[in-house]
Design an enzyme around this catalytic site. Structure first.
Site, PDB file in Angstrom:
ATOM      1  N   SER A  21      57.588  38.837  19.566  1.00  0.00           N
ATOM      2  CA  SER A  21      58.185  37.565  19.131  1.00  0.00           C
ATOM      3  C   SER A  21      58.431  36.630  20.313  1.00  0.00           C
ATOM      4  O   SER A  21      58.900  37.050  21.367  1.00  0.00           O
ATOM      5  CB  SER A  21      59.507  37.847  18.425  1.00  0.00           C
ATOM      6  OG  SER A  21      60.097  36.629  18.016  1.00  0.00           O
ATOM      7  N   ALA A  71      65.198  31.339  29.550  1.00  0.00           N
ATOM      8  CA  ALA A  71      66.344  30.957  28.713  1.00  0.00           C
ATOM      9  C   ALA A  71      65.874  29.744  27.924  1.00  0.00           C
ATOM     10  O   ALA A  71      66.138  28.601  28.275  1.00  0.00           O
ATOM     11  CB  ALA A  71      67.566  30.628  29.547  1.00  0.00           C
ATOM     12  N   LEU A  74      66.127  29.592  22.056  1.00  0.00           N
ATOM     13  CA  LEU A  74      65.578  29.745  20.707  1.00  0.00           C
ATOM     14  C   LEU A  74      65.071  28.432  20.097  1.00  0.00           C
ATOM     15  O   LEU A  74      65.447  28.075  18.976  1.00  0.00           O
ATOM     16  CB  LEU A  74      66.625  30.391  19.780  1.00  0.00           C
ATOM     17  CG  LEU A  74      66.962  31.856  20.101  1.00  0.00           C
ATOM     18  CD1 LEU A  74      68.191  32.325  19.318  1.00  0.00           C
ATOM     19  CD2 LEU A  74      65.790  32.780  19.786  1.00  0.00           C
ATOM     20  N   CYS A 129      68.977  38.361  21.250  1.00  0.00           N
ATOM     21  CA  CYS A 129      68.651  37.355  22.263  1.00  0.00           C
ATOM     22  C   CYS A 129      69.810  37.241  23.255  1.00  0.00           C
ATOM     23  O   CYS A 129      70.947  37.005  22.857  1.00  0.00           O
ATOM     24  CB  CYS A 129      68.399  35.998  21.619  1.00  0.00           C
ATOM     25  SG  CYS A 129      67.879  34.791  22.825  1.00  0.00           S
ATOM     26  N   ILE A 190      62.637  46.950  23.380  1.00  0.00           N
ATOM     27  CA  ILE A 190      63.849  46.205  23.640  1.00  0.00           C
ATOM     28  C   ILE A 190      63.567  44.703  23.695  1.00  0.00           C
ATOM     29  O   ILE A 190      62.415  44.297  23.885  1.00  0.00           O
ATOM     30  CB  ILE A 190      64.493  46.615  25.008  1.00  0.00           C
ATOM     31  CG1 ILE A 190      63.470  46.465  26.129  1.00  0.00           C
ATOM     32  CG2 ILE A 190      65.068  47.996  24.943  1.00  0.00           C
ATOM     33  CD1 ILE A 190      64.012  46.791  27.537  1.00  0.00           C
TER      34      ILE A 190
HETATM   35  C1  LIG Z   1      59.370  33.142  26.690  1.00  0.00           C
HETATM   36  C2  LIG Z   1      59.922  34.237  25.819  1.00  0.00           C
HETATM   37  C3  LIG Z   1      60.418  33.922  24.547  1.00  0.00           C
HETATM   38  C4  LIG Z   1      60.934  34.933  23.731  1.00  0.00           C
HETATM   39  N1  LIG Z   1      61.379  34.612  22.484  1.00  0.00           N
HETATM   40  C5  LIG Z   1      61.814  35.599  21.647  1.00  0.00           C
HETATM   41  C6  LIG Z   1      62.196  35.292  20.306  1.00  0.00           C
HETATM   42  O1  LIG Z   1      62.132  34.150  19.837  1.00  0.00           O
HETATM   43  N2  LIG Z   1      62.642  36.342  19.536  1.00  0.00           N
HETATM   44  C7  LIG Z   1      62.716  37.629  19.992  1.00  0.00           C
HETATM   45  O2  LIG Z   1      63.108  38.529  19.232  1.00  0.00           O
HETATM   46  N3  LIG Z   1      62.315  37.943  21.257  1.00  0.00           N
HETATM   47  C8  LIG Z   1      61.873  36.959  22.075  1.00  0.00           C
HETATM   48  N4  LIG Z   1      61.455  37.284  23.346  1.00  0.00           N
HETATM   49  C9  LIG Z   1      61.496  38.700  23.791  1.00  0.00           C
HETATM   50  C10 LIG Z   1      60.152  39.398  23.602  1.00  0.00           C
HETATM   51  O3  LIG Z   1      59.786  39.452  22.236  1.00  0.00           O
HETATM   52  C11 LIG Z   1      60.202  40.836  24.174  1.00  0.00           C
HETATM   53  O4  LIG Z   1      61.192  41.576  23.484  1.00  0.00           O
HETATM   54  C12 LIG Z   1      60.516  40.861  25.669  1.00  0.00           C
HETATM   55  O5  LIG Z   1      59.919  39.760  26.341  1.00  0.00           O
HETATM   56  C13 LIG Z   1      60.056  42.171  26.344  1.00  0.00           C
HETATM   57  O6  LIG Z   1      58.669  42.356  26.237  1.00  0.00           O
HETATM   58  P1  LIG Z   1      57.621  41.942  27.430  1.00  0.00           P
HETATM   59  O7  LIG Z   1      58.113  42.574  28.688  1.00  0.00           O
HETATM   60  O8  LIG Z   1      56.290  42.476  26.956  1.00  0.00           O
HETATM   61  O9  LIG Z   1      57.637  40.435  27.492  1.00  0.00           O
HETATM   62  C14 LIG Z   1      60.949  36.284  24.189  1.00  0.00           C
HETATM   63  C15 LIG Z   1      60.443  36.583  25.464  1.00  0.00           C
HETATM   64  C16 LIG Z   1      59.938  35.591  26.271  1.00  0.00           C
HETATM   65  C17 LIG Z   1      59.400  35.957  27.632  1.00  0.00           C
END
Ligand SMILES: Cc1cc2nc3c(=O)[nH]c(=O)nc-3n(C[C@H](O)[C@H](O)[C@H](O)COP(=O)(O)O)c2cc1C
Length: 304
Positions: A21, A71, A74, A129, A190
């Site tokens: 997401s 940051a 959302l 978040c 996570i």
């Molecule tokens: C730019 C960005 C926006 C994100 N937006 C959301 C979000 O809207 N909802 C959510 O549940 N997680 C959000 N996440 C978290 C990711 O879904 C994920 O849980 C987290 O980045 C860890 O995975 P990764 O290391 O593969 O990025 C966001 C992460 C990033 C980097």
């Protein structure tokens, strides 16, 4: 690549590697691009009731050593306008999981009903978040508040409900058990970890919101340990997330107990084709180990 097909919470996925997401989730076109690149499914950006513009820039700080801090606050168009994007992706045959966030259990329930009406395959609740006040991990780090949201959503929809947990907790097992008792069909873990960066030249925090969420390679060991602990505490499936960029990373999460994984930060560099590369790599790894399906590998490290 049939050995990658898997069924989790009653939903069929052509492979266990999903788009996380918040990355590429803004539009139906980008969701579709991830799927066409080889993702087993995609999770939408977390969507709320009303349009939100998010925080002012800078909202992202990238660093080659540890990954990414964000940051965003959302930002999202609100559920009404976002429907169009989901319908576009569904019309292209994409397996879509709808992510929602809210300030109260009732709001989570209403948004989940709206997602269900759009035709998504499952709901993921963003209970985690780390940088949006009143949302996310303020609810998600309290087992009682988390359980109330899960119960409200479960009684409002028929779809499988995945509770996405925060790593900003001392007790992953309690959060996992609270979600399971409240009726969650799976646990996603996570989300990002709270972190910050300071610019030594301007002597000020880099992000406009001061702190943000850390993602990327640095958080993989934390995600793995979280999945490991929750796997020993619950009986429902786990979706492993955090720092995945190579097929070996996916395999490690499966061995720790994840039934599916989601990939976020690495997609910003690897693009859609990353999913195909990961899927082929995982398939090769399973063959090398003489494993005949993804499910044979799930939690295997606990049994050795
Ligand atoms: C730019 C960005 C926006 C994100 N937006 C959301 C979000 O809207 N909802 C959510 O549940 N997680 C959000 N996440 C978290 C990711 O879904 C994920 O849980 C987290 O980045 C860890 O995975 P990764 O290391 O593969 O990025 C966001 C992460 C990033 C980097």
């Amino acid at each position: 690549m049939d050995l990658l097909q898997t069924r989790v919470t009653g939903v069929d996925f052509r492979n266990p590697i999903l788009l996380a997401s918040g990355i590429w989730g803004e539009s139906g076109i980008s969701l579709t691009r991830a799927y066409e690149g080889g993702a087993g499914g995609v999770v939408t950006k977390s969507i709320g009731s009303e349009p939100r513009s998010g925080y002012p820039n800078p909202t992202i700080e990238k660093n080659g050593t540890w990954g990414l801090l964000n940051a965003m606050g959302l930002p999202n168009p609100g559920i009404e306008s976002y429907g169009e994007e989901v319908r576009y992706a569904l019309s292209r045959g994409v397996r879509v999981v709808g992510s929602v966030f809210g300030g109260t259990a009732e709001e989570f329930a209403r948004l989940s009903q709206a997602m269900e009406a759009l035709g998504v395959a499952a709901i993921e609740l963003n209970l985690s978040c780390p940088h949006a006040k009143g949302y996310g991990s303020e609810i998600g780090s309290d087992p009682e508040a988390l359980a109330e949201v899960v119960r409200a959503v479960k009684s409002a929809v028929r779809l499988p409900v995945w509770a996405k947990l925060t790593p900003n907790t001392a007790d992953p097992a309690s959060l996992g058990r609270a979600a399971e008792r409240a009726g969650a069909d799976a646990i996603s873990a996570i989300n990002t970890l709270r972190g910050m960066a300071i610019d030594p030249v301007t002597m000020r925090p880099i992000l406009s919101h001061v702190s943000g969420g850390l993602s990327g390679p640095a958080i993989k060991p934390i995600g793995l340990a979280f999945v490991w602990q929750v796997f020993e505490a619950v009986h429902i499936p786990i979706i492993g997330i955090g720092g995945i960029s190579r097929p070996e990373d996916v395999f490690e999460y499966l061995l720790a107990g994840a039934s599916l994984v989601e990939v976020g930060t690495a997609v910003m560099e690897g693009g859609g084709p990353l999913f195909g590369q990961l899927a082929r790599g995982v398939s090769d790894i399973l063959v090398t180990h003489g494993l005949k399906s993804v499910s044979e590998s799930v939690g295997a490290a606990h049994r050795r």
